[in-house]
Design a protein around this motif. Structure first.
Motif, short mmCIF file in Angstrom:
data_model
loop_
_atom_site.label_atom_id
_atom_site.label_comp_id
_atom_site.label_asym_id
_atom_site.label_seq_id
_atom_site.Cartn_x
_atom_site.Cartn_y
_atom_site.Cartn_z
N MET A 1 0.85 -1.20 0.00
CA MET A 1 0.00 0.00 0.00
C MET A 1 0.88 1.25 0.00
N ASP A 2 0.57 2.11 -0.91
CA ASP A 2 1.34 3.34 -0.97
C ASP A 2 0.82 4.34 0.04
N LEU A 3 1.62 4.61 1.05
CA LEU A 3 1.18 5.48 2.15
C LEU A 3 0.96 6.91 1.67
N PHE A 4 1.75 7.33 0.68
CA PHE A 4 1.67 8.73 0.26
C PHE A 4 0.68 8.95 -0.87
N ASN A 5 -0.12 7.95 -1.13
CA ASN A 5 -1.24 8.09 -2.04
C ASN A 5 -2.22 9.10 -1.43
N PRO A 6 -2.59 10.17 -2.16
CA PRO A 6 -3.45 11.21 -1.57
C PRO A 6 -4.75 10.63 -1.01
N TYR A 7 -5.24 9.58 -1.64
CA TYR A 7 -6.48 8.98 -1.13
C TYR A 7 -6.29 8.40 0.27
N ASN A 8 -5.23 7.61 0.43
CA ASN A 8 -4.95 7.03 1.75
C ASN A 8 -4.72 8.12 2.79
N LEU A 9 -4.01 9.16 2.35
CA LEU A 9 -3.74 10.26 3.27
C LEU A 9 -5.05 10.91 3.72
N GLN A 10 -6.00 11.02 2.78
CA GLN A 10 -7.26 11.65 3.16
C GLN A 10 -8.03 10.77 4.16
N VAL A 11 -7.96 9.45 3.97
CA VAL A 11 -8.63 8.57 4.93
C VAL A 11 -8.04 8.78 6.32
N ILE A 12 -6.71 8.83 6.39
CA ILE A 12 -6.06 9.03 7.70
C ILE A 12 -6.46 10.40 8.26
N THR A 13 -6.52 11.40 7.38
CA THR A 13 -6.93 12.74 7.83
C THR A 13 -8.32 12.69 8.46
N PHE A 14 -9.21 11.93 7.82
CA PHE A 14 -10.57 11.84 8.37
C PHE A 14 -10.60 11.08 9.69
N ILE A 15 -9.70 10.11 9.83
CA ILE A 15 -9.62 9.43 11.13
C ILE A 15 -9.26 10.44 12.21
N VAL A 16 -8.30 11.30 11.90
CA VAL A 16 -7.85 12.29 12.90
C VAL A 16 -8.97 13.30 13.18
N LEU A 17 -9.63 13.76 12.11
CA LEU A 17 -10.73 14.72 12.29
C LEU A 17 -11.83 14.11 13.16
N ASN A 18 -12.18 12.86 12.84
CA ASN A 18 -13.21 12.19 13.65
C ASN A 18 -12.73 11.97 15.07
N GLY A 19 -11.41 11.88 15.26
CA GLY A 19 -10.85 11.78 16.60
C GLY A 19 -11.21 13.03 17.42
N ILE A 20 -11.08 14.19 16.79
CA ILE A 20 -11.43 15.43 17.52
C ILE A 20 -12.93 15.45 17.80
N LEU A 21 -13.71 15.02 16.81
CA LEU A 21 -15.17 14.95 17.02
C LEU A 21 -15.50 14.00 18.17
N ALA A 22 -14.76 12.90 18.24
CA ALA A 22 -14.99 11.92 19.31
C ALA A 22 -14.71 12.55 20.67
N ILE A 23 -13.67 13.37 20.74
CA ILE A 23 -13.38 14.05 22.01
C ILE A 23 -14.53 15.00 22.35
N SER A 24 -15.07 15.64 21.31
CA SER A 24 -16.18 16.57 21.54
C SER A 24 -17.40 15.87 22.14
N ILE A 25 -17.74 14.69 21.62
CA ILE A 25 -18.90 13.97 22.19
C ILE A 25 -18.52 13.39 23.56
N TYR A 26 -17.26 13.01 23.72
CA TYR A 26 -16.82 12.45 25.00
C TYR A 26 -16.99 13.46 26.13
N ILE A 27 -16.60 14.71 25.88
CA ILE A 27 -16.65 15.71 26.96
C ILE A 27 -18.09 15.96 27.40
N THR A 28 -19.01 16.01 26.43
CA THR A 28 -20.41 16.21 26.80
C THR A 28 -20.93 14.99 27.57
N LEU A 29 -20.56 13.81 27.09
CA LEU A 29 -21.00 12.58 27.78
C LEU A 29 -20.35 12.44 29.15
#
Lengths: 255, 319
Positions: B1-29
């Motif tokens: 798997m090519d790590l520097f494929n922009p598509y793969n990079l975007q998936v990882i980016t979304f994992i990180v973004l959703n990580g921040i969202l997860a913290i947001s729901i965690y704090i309210t919960l």
């Protein structure tokens, strides 16, 4: 008088739980509140701690009326309590439970906590130390890091007392502290309550264990069906005909 | 798997973004509040930030911060009447709020209705422009412009995520964090310990909203296009699932949930049309065997316990 109840009454809808109850708790006393189940003892606790407002009459603490003050501010003024059915923060450790009780005399807010300012760190150290001291005071140092809900029943009761003491109360309300305890545990509890009083905290307790009440309390107040029927030293109350009737029934009925 | 494929990079980016969202729901919960308004706050942040960068040329970072801030202000306004509600009642009220926000954006002129806002300048492009000022280009690293932009976006998000996680953990180990935990465990007892419960619930609600709004701005400037439908009911469920699947006792739970739920659709891509069946089945299995989520306080306790036992055994063998 540290705590004064003046003609305090409480009704829920059409049901009168408490009618014109008057008594006081002097500083440095251990006062027992007794009465059969449903007499209104816990209702008194709930009104003193601000969970309910009295329907009539008034309650004052250290000379100040308590009417209209929300529960958390009453705690800040110096009244702490334990609960009849233990209400610990179950998933927190014993130490953390006591630390929560230190909330009233600490100040660190949102930004101080995020930035971890020097004052915040000093305060955290003070909280840590105070909480450890209190755990040692009630004899729970060994279990400081265990989850509160995994502790045996007797230890949970003592942890609740430590947590309440963490608020640095002038008056401590204990709601059936000896319920479900075996004799040796009750003895330890009595020692603990005496130590608390000797450290300068006044104690008002609800209890069904008459041995404990009669041995421990300086003064006993007895209520039945929401009405105060006796008040005085343990001996006086124990021999009061109305108290005997409330607990054992009338002689004619007994026959 | 090519790590520097922009598509793969975007998936990882979304994992990180959703990580921040997860913290947001965690704090309210963390204060025991089940809020379904996070998609709504996210959309407020997304639209505010997008309008600011596109129509007012506000620098990206200020637009993102303002998006979060305004989401926080709205949270304060709607929190005042709704936070007295508990459990499912609060959930329904906040769900309603999210729908109202969506319909408002759908009908407003400045948000361009159902077509949404398009042609935003992406985070990658903005950062790449900055990089060019220093004289570096993708070639300096042996990467194409597209790859370089994707790498920069990912690094930017990782930085933000690290910062948010760091501060969240700090907050958790403070007087405020203890207050949150106590309120989640028992509100009555918390009041009796002198905690202003209403204040702390509001605080947690607002922090959650600010983070969600911030994520909205980030999301808009990663995808460069937003429509009101990006923040509908499905998004609500997605965010909530992070906490449900991952667990909401400790912050690592929702983070793990975000990781799993963002990765899973990509991993399951090989199954083609059976993808969603598998996805659903995994959800059901997790709920059947770990009803409190995959990660809980016991997870780490067990891990440490095992390590301690191992250490003890080694010590014994050494003797």
């Amino acid at each position: 008088m540290l705590l004064e109840l003046n003609n305090v009454g409480k009704s829920f809808g059409g049901i009168t739980a408490l009618r014109d109850v008057t008594f006081g708790v002097a500083e440095g006393e251990i006062v027992g509140l007794i009465g059969p189940n449903g007499a209104g003892k816990t209702t008194i606790f709930n009104m003193v701690t601000g969970i309910f407002e009295p329907s009539n009459g008034h309650i004052s603490f250290a000379g100040q009326p308590l009417a209209g003050i929300p529960p958390h501010k009453i705690t800040a003024r110096g009244i702490a309590r334990t609960f009849q059915n233990i209400r610990l923060f179950g998933h927190l450790s014993a130490l953390e439970n006591v630390k929560v009780g230190c909330h009233t005399w600490t100040r660190a807010g949102f930004w101080a906590s995020l930035l971890k300012t020097r004052r915040q760190r000093e305060e955290e150290r003070a909280v840590e130390q105070k909480a450890s001291e209190l755990l040692a005071f009630v004899g729970l140092s060994d279990v400081a890091d265990l989850r509160a809900d995994t502790l045996p029943y007797g230890q949970q009761r003592r942890l609740e007392i430590a947590r309440a003491l963490a608020t640095q109360p002038k008056l401590l309300l204990l709601d059936e502290p000896a319920a479900g305890m075996i004799e040796s545990e009750t003895k330890e509890l009595m020692e603990l309550v005496r130590k608390i009083r000797d450290n300068g905290t006044t104690v008002l307790l609800v209890e069904h264990d008459m041995g404990l009440v009669m041995n421990l309390c300086d003064k006993v107040v007895c209520i039945n069906f929401g009405v105060k029927i006796a008040e005085g030293t343990p001996d006086e109350v124990q021999n009061h005909p109305d108290v005997i009737e409330a607990y054992l029934g009338k002689e004619e009925e007994a026959c | 798997m090519d790590l520097f494929n922009p598509y793969n990079l975007q998936v990882i980016t979304f994992i990180v973004l959703n990580g921040i969202l997860a913290i947001s729901i965690y704090i309210t919960l963390a204060t025991g509040q089940l809020s379904l308004g996070h998609a709504g706050f996210m959309s407020i942040g997304a639209y505010v930030a997008s309008i600011l960068t596109k129509q007012a040329d506000v620098p990206l970072i200020f637009a993102l911060l303002l998006g979060g801030l305004i989401a926080g202000v709205i949270a304060l306004l709607i929190g005042a009447p709704t936070l007295k509600l508990h459990g499912l009642y609060l959930a329904i009220a906040t769900l309603g709020f999210g729908e109202v926000v969506r319909v408002i954006f759908l009908n407003m002129e400045i948000t361009n209705g159902a077509l949404g806002i398009t042609g935003l300048k992406s985070i990658g492009s903005t950062l790449y422009d900055w990089l060019k000022v220093t004289g570096l280009t993708g070639d300096s690293f042996g990467l194409s412009v597209l790859q370089m932009k994707a790498v920069l976006t990912l690094l930017f998000l990782l930085l933000l995520f690290g910062l948010v996680l760091f501060l969240t953990l700090r907050l958790h180990r403070s007087r405020i964090g203890r207050a949150f935990e106590a309120i989640k465990a028992d509100e009555t007892a918390a009041k009796a310990m002198g905690l202003p419960v209403a204040y702390y619930k509001m605080l947690a609600f607002i922090i959650g909203a600010v983070l969600a709004g911030f994520c909205g701005g980030l999301f808009a400037h990663i995808t460069t296009t937003i429509t009101p439908d990006d923040f509908n009911y499905h998004k609500v469920v997605e965010i909530l699932s992070f906490a449900v699947i991952g667990g909401s006792e400790i912050v690592w739970g929702p983070l793990f949930g975000a990781f799993i739920l963002t990765t899973l659709p990509e991993v399951l891509r090989v199954l083609a049309e059976y993808k969603m069946i598998m996805y659903g089945a995994i959800m059901v299995l997790v709920m059947a065997f770990r009803p409190h989520g995959l990660i809980g306080t016991d997870t780490f306790a067990k891990l440490f316990d095992r390590r301690r036992k191992q250490a003890a055994r080694q010590a014994e063998e050494g003797m």
